[in-house]
Scaffold this active site. Structure first.
Site, PDB file in Angstrom:
ATOM      1  CB  THR A  33      -1.126  -0.209   1.447  1.00  0.00           C
ATOM      2  OG1 THR A  33      -1.478  -0.785   1.675  1.00  0.00           O
ATOM      3  CG2 THR A  33      -1.601   1.203   1.328  1.00  0.00           C
ATOM      4  N   GLY A  34       0.522   2.448  -0.712  1.00  0.00           N
ATOM      5  CA  GLY A  34       1.248   3.494  -0.608  1.00  0.00           C
ATOM      6  C   GLY A  34       1.925   3.895  -2.134  1.00  0.00           C
ATOM      7  CG  ASP A  89       4.062  -2.749   1.477  1.00  0.00           C
ATOM      8  OD1 ASP A  89       4.033  -2.006   1.147  1.00  0.00           O
ATOM      9  OD2 ASP A  89       3.657  -3.102   2.350  1.00  0.00           O
ATOM     10  CE  LYS A 102       5.018  -2.029   5.300  1.00  0.00           C
ATOM     11  NZ  LYS A 102       4.104  -1.008   4.398  1.00  0.00           N
ATOM     12  N   GLY A 103       3.666   2.119   8.079  1.00  0.00           N
ATOM     13  CA  GLY A 103       2.151   2.000   8.693  1.00  0.00           C
ATOM     14  C   GLY A 103       1.997   4.169   8.354  1.00  0.00           C
ATOM     15  CG  LEU A 104       4.407   7.195   8.694  1.00  0.00           C
ATOM     16  CD1 LEU A 104       5.413   8.696   7.794  1.00  0.00           C
ATOM     17  CD2 LEU A 104       4.084   7.632   9.643  1.00  0.00           C
ATOM     18  CD  GLU A 111       1.655  -1.801   4.750  1.00  0.00           C
ATOM     19  OE1 GLU A 111       1.485  -0.723   3.811  1.00  0.00           O
ATOM     20  OE2 GLU A 111       1.513  -1.150   5.744  1.00  0.00           O
TER      21      GLU A 111
HETATM   22  O1  LIG Z   1       3.053   0.971   5.106  1.00  0.00           O
HETATM   23  C1  LIG Z   1       2.831   2.035   4.162  1.00  0.00           C
HETATM   24  C2  LIG Z   1       1.607   1.894   4.157  1.00  0.00           C
HETATM   25  O2  LIG Z   1       0.653   2.132   5.789  1.00  0.00           O
HETATM   26  C3  LIG Z   1       3.660   2.483   2.748  1.00  0.00           C
HETATM   27  O3  LIG Z   1       4.061   1.541   2.142  1.00  0.00           O
HETATM   28  C4  LIG Z   1       4.631   3.768   3.342  1.00  0.00           C
HETATM   29  O4  LIG Z   1       3.503   3.945   4.116  1.00  0.00           O
HETATM   30  C5  LIG Z   1       5.680   3.867   2.321  1.00  0.00           C
HETATM   31  O5  LIG Z   1       4.162   4.390   1.299  1.00  0.00           O
HETATM   32  P1  LIG Z   1       4.798   5.287   0.429  1.00  0.00           P
HETATM   33  O6  LIG Z   1       5.908   4.436  -0.677  1.00  0.00           O
HETATM   34  O7  LIG Z   1       3.403   6.548   0.089  1.00  0.00           O
HETATM   35  O8  LIG Z   1       5.845   6.300   0.916  1.00  0.00           O
END
Ligand SMILES: O=C(CO)[C@H](O)[C@H](O)COP(=O)(O)O
Length: 231
Positions: A33-34, A89, A102-104, A111
């Protein structure tokens, strides 16, 4: 979009393409995700459409990724006890030993549930995600139950002061699982596994964004090329 932001997007996509090159026909693939994982999902879809891959099944780590996967033609299944061949991911922070925050993006629980079942977890990111210690730049997202959340936050603040409950405008941010997120500030010096145990042992906590000893490798894109880091 500024030139700098555009360049970063190009780097994220480059990293994603390297990871998708590891996927083989017939594999069950964990879909991250992201904004970086999005490039991987799009590339997987393209490869399926162009006949470069066949028989792929995706297991998505968020409703948004499931929607995107279906849109680009990847069959999506729910997570079940079978192992996944590979998961791809993004990450918010990558430590030298490939431990992660992770998790922002709010998808940390799905995940972790998905990626713990993957034989290979491949991380894709741009170079801004590399840190010398976890917590250097990003907060640590902690998913907590809605019921009694203020009490849970108080319990967490006893050993992780200075964090805050994630908001979307004036409302609490709600995950795909119906929970809230407390974004904790990590101390400068801590033992990740011990902290993970302590947080998980706190009543009301569902899971944390610490992904320890899970990633096999990371493709990290910088202006001078994509670096491959191996645990
Ligand atoms: O952990 C996540 C989502 O819960 C994402 O993998 C993480 O935030 C990175 O996101 P991005 O690729 O948009 O920087």
């Amino acid at each position: 979009m500024s030139d700098q932001a555009q360049n970063l997007e190009a780097l994220k996509k480059e990293a994603a393409l390297k990871a998708v090159a590891l996927v083989q026909s017939g594999q069950r693939v964990g879909l991250g995700t992201g904004s970086t994982a999005k490039y991987a999902i799009e590339e997987l879809g393209r490869k399926l459409r162009d006949g470069e891959l066949s028989g792929i099944v995706g297991v998505a780590t968020s409703n948004a990724s499931a929607d995107l996967a279906r849109e680009v033609g990847i069959p999506v299944e729910d997570l079940d006890p079978r192992p996944l061949d590979i998961a791809i991911d993004g990450a918010d922070e990558i430590a030298p030993n490939l431990d992660l925050i992770k998790g922002l993006g709010g998808a940390l629980l799905r995940e972790k549930l998905t990626e713990v079942q993957a034989r290979r977890l491949i991380i894709i990111a741009d170079h801004t995600k590399i840190v010398s210690r976890l917590g250097e730049k990003a907060p640590l997202p902690i998913e907590i139950a809605q019921f009694g959340f203020l009490s849970t936050v108080e319990r967490l603040r006893e050993f992780l002061p200075g964090g805050r409950l994630r908001m979307t405008g004036a409302s609490n941010y709600v995950t795909d699982n119906g929970n809230f997120i407390y974004d904790a500030q990590l101390p400068a010096d801590f033992a990740p596994a011990e902290l993970e145990r302590r947080i998980k042992g706190t009543l009301g906590v569902v899971d944390t964004g610490l992904f320890l000893c899970m990633a096999e490798r990371a493709f990290v894109a910088a202006p001078d090329g994509v670096q491959e880091l191996v645990r």
